[in-house]
Design a protein around this motif. Structure first.
Motif, PDB file in Angstrom:
ATOM      1  N   THR A 161       7.241  -1.201   4.600  1.00  9.26           N
ATOM      2  CA  THR A 161       6.956  -1.645   3.235  1.00  9.26           C
ATOM      3  C   THR A 161       6.777  -3.151   3.188  1.00  9.26           C
ATOM      4  O   THR A 161       5.906  -3.670   2.474  1.00  9.26           O
ATOM      5  CB  THR A 161       8.098  -1.220   2.286  1.00  9.26           C
ATOM      6  OG1 THR A 161       8.275   0.198   2.369  1.00  9.26           O
ATOM      7  CG2 THR A 161       7.774  -1.597   0.858  1.00  9.26           C
ATOM      8  N   GLY A 171      -1.494   0.778   2.070  1.00 11.99           N
ATOM      9  CA  GLY A 171      -0.629   1.898   2.381  1.00 11.99           C
ATOM     10  C   GLY A 171      -0.347   2.050   3.864  1.00 11.99           C
ATOM     11  O   GLY A 171      -0.736   1.212   4.693  1.00 11.99           O
ATOM     12  N   LEU A 199       6.422   3.278  -1.499  1.00 11.32           N
ATOM     13  CA  LEU A 199       5.023   2.867  -1.627  1.00 11.32           C
ATOM     14  C   LEU A 199       4.397   3.236  -2.970  1.00 11.32           C
ATOM     15  O   LEU A 199       3.658   2.444  -3.572  1.00 11.32           O
ATOM     16  CB  LEU A 199       4.194   3.475  -0.494  1.00 11.32           C
ATOM     17  CG  LEU A 199       4.537   3.026   0.921  1.00 11.32           C
ATOM     18  CD1 LEU A 199       3.675   3.770   1.932  1.00 11.32           C
ATOM     19  CD2 LEU A 199       4.362   1.520   1.078  1.00 11.32           C
ATOM     20  N   LYS A 204       0.600   2.062  -3.852  1.00  9.58           N
ATOM     21  CA  LYS A 204       0.143   2.149  -2.465  1.00  9.58           C
ATOM     22  C   LYS A 204       0.078   3.612  -2.046  1.00  9.58           C
ATOM     23  O   LYS A 204       0.702   4.479  -2.648  1.00  9.58           O
ATOM     24  CB  LYS A 204       1.092   1.379  -1.542  1.00  9.58           C
ATOM     25  CG  LYS A 204       1.319  -0.067  -1.943  1.00  9.58           C
ATOM     26  CD  LYS A 204       0.046  -0.892  -1.906  1.00  9.58           C
ATOM     27  CE  LYS A 204       0.329  -2.351  -2.248  1.00  9.58           C
ATOM     28  NZ  LYS A 204      -0.912  -3.176  -2.199  1.00  9.58           N
TER      29      LYS A 204
END
Length: 387
Positions: A161, A171, A199, A204
């Motif tokens: 992350t 992502g 995410l 994302k």
């Protein structure tokens, strides 16, 4: 005489008076008062309005076209205009949950990829895993250990992350090759769920690369790779690696990725998702951009190398080169596979990998893009304001 003059003077005044009234009525009827309005421009304000930046647009597509690219490739060779996603490959997990990249060159290429992709609103994701590990051998043991322990699993989630945030990525793609037990499948599902929870609130994406699950020779389900179906609820795309069938049974290059093999794979995943009430829009059919030699002592070659030898090879699936016969997927087969995926409700296509494609008119990326565009009832790419 005086009376006569007075009479004439009175008559002139009367005529003048009556004439003025008549003239006024005539002018009033034949003049549009709106045409006689003079608009005075307002003075300019001393307060200068601030220019507002247009909202960043995020590419959102009805059908995706995802291209993996290896970390040593020149980022300028990628045709970002036709791809919805580029997956930069690979980041390598350690057993402790840390993340390794292949030196400064990989990081430089990642950043250059992001810069190029932004010009075309193409998303860039980072793949973690792959077959080989940067520290040597298969990545399986490293990845398995990292996601089996809750502490190292959470650390890996946090590290990935951080990279997404720091490098302005869109992502992560999970490429755990391959979960070989039910325990592996459960741990992979837990990892995907935890990573997705990090995410998705950031807008994302999370995708997962999966084994085809079909034996290229018998065309039956393979049981030694195990997935927990609940995992697919937590990802946005499921990238099916529908290739490398040459290793099933005795070595046979012709089983790299023939159409009947792909057809069985598509049917298997369609049935699986329907059974578990999962959206088939998540399914993405993978195709190879390389050729497999009948002589296993000779290395694979790229589709680009085959086209450089003879452009007519674009419509074929076999070619004689380097003293052997190579099997691959040419343009005609790629069109058939793309149509197959669309007819089964798949969300799009995936390629391994972009650096192996041909340039120009015989590019497989272009062939797939055009087929997706022509076959889809909605445009391949459209844009919405990023939230």
């Amino acid at each position: 005489m005086i009376k006569k003059r007075s009479f004439l003077l009175t008559l002139v005044i009367a005529i003048t008076f009556i004439g003025g009234i008549i003239t006024g009525i005539y002018v009033a009827k034949n003049n549009n008062p709106k045409e006689n309005i003079h608009i005075k421009q307002a003075p300019k304000s001393t307060i200068q309005p601030q220019s507002k930046e247009l909202p960043k647009l995020e590419k959102k597509s009805s059908k995706v076209l995802i291209g993996y690219v290896q970390d040593f490739r020149d980022p300028t060779i990628v045709d970002y205009s036709k791809l919805t996603h580029v997956i930069f490959s690979f980041a390598h997990p350690t057993k402790e949950g840390e993340v390794l990249l292949n030196g400064d060159s990989a990081l430089t290429n990642l950043r250059a990829t992001v810069a190029h992709a932004e010009k075309f609103h193409t998303k860039v994701m980072l793949a973690v895993g792959g077959w080989f590990h940067i520290n040597g051998g298969e990545s399986y043991e490293y990845f398995k250990t990292a996601i089996s322990n809750p502490t190292s699993r959470t650390k890996l989630v946090n590290e990935l992350t951080k990279i997404v945030d720091r490098e302005r990525l869109d992502g992560i793609d999970i490429d755990f090759e391959h979960p070989r037990s039910q325990a592996d499948a459960v741990n992979l599902a837990a990892f995907a769920k935890e990573l997705g929870a990090q995410l998705h609130p950031k807008k994302k994406e999370l995708s997962v690369a999966v084994y085809s699950k079909i034996h290229a020779v018998t065309l039956t389900e393979i049981g030694f790779v195990v997935y927990e179906p609940s995992m697919f609820q937590d990802v946005d795309h499921v990238n099916i690696m529908a290739y490398d069938g040459q290793w099933d049974g005795s070595y046979n290059a012709a089983n790299l990725s023939p159409y009947p093999f792909t057809e069985k794979i598509v049917n298997y995943w369609s049935d699986l998702f329907e059974t578990h009430h999962l959206s088939k829009e998540k399914l993405v059919l993978g195709v190879p951009f390389y050729a497999q030699p009948e002589d296993p002592k000779i290395k694979q070659v790229s589709y680009g190398a085959i086209i450089n030898q003879d452009a007519d090879n674009a419509s074929k699936d076999t070619v004689s080169m380097n003293g052997t016969t190579y099997h691959y997927n040419g343009g005609t087969t790629m069109k058939m596979k793309t149509t197959l995926a669309l007819n089964h409700g798949f969300g799009g296509m995936m390629c391994w990998e972009i650096g192996l494609d041909a340039q120009g008119d015989n590019s497989l990326t272009s062939t797939i893009f055009e087929t997706l565009t022509q076959s889809s009832t909605t445009p391949l790419k459209y844009y919405t304001a990023k939230q």
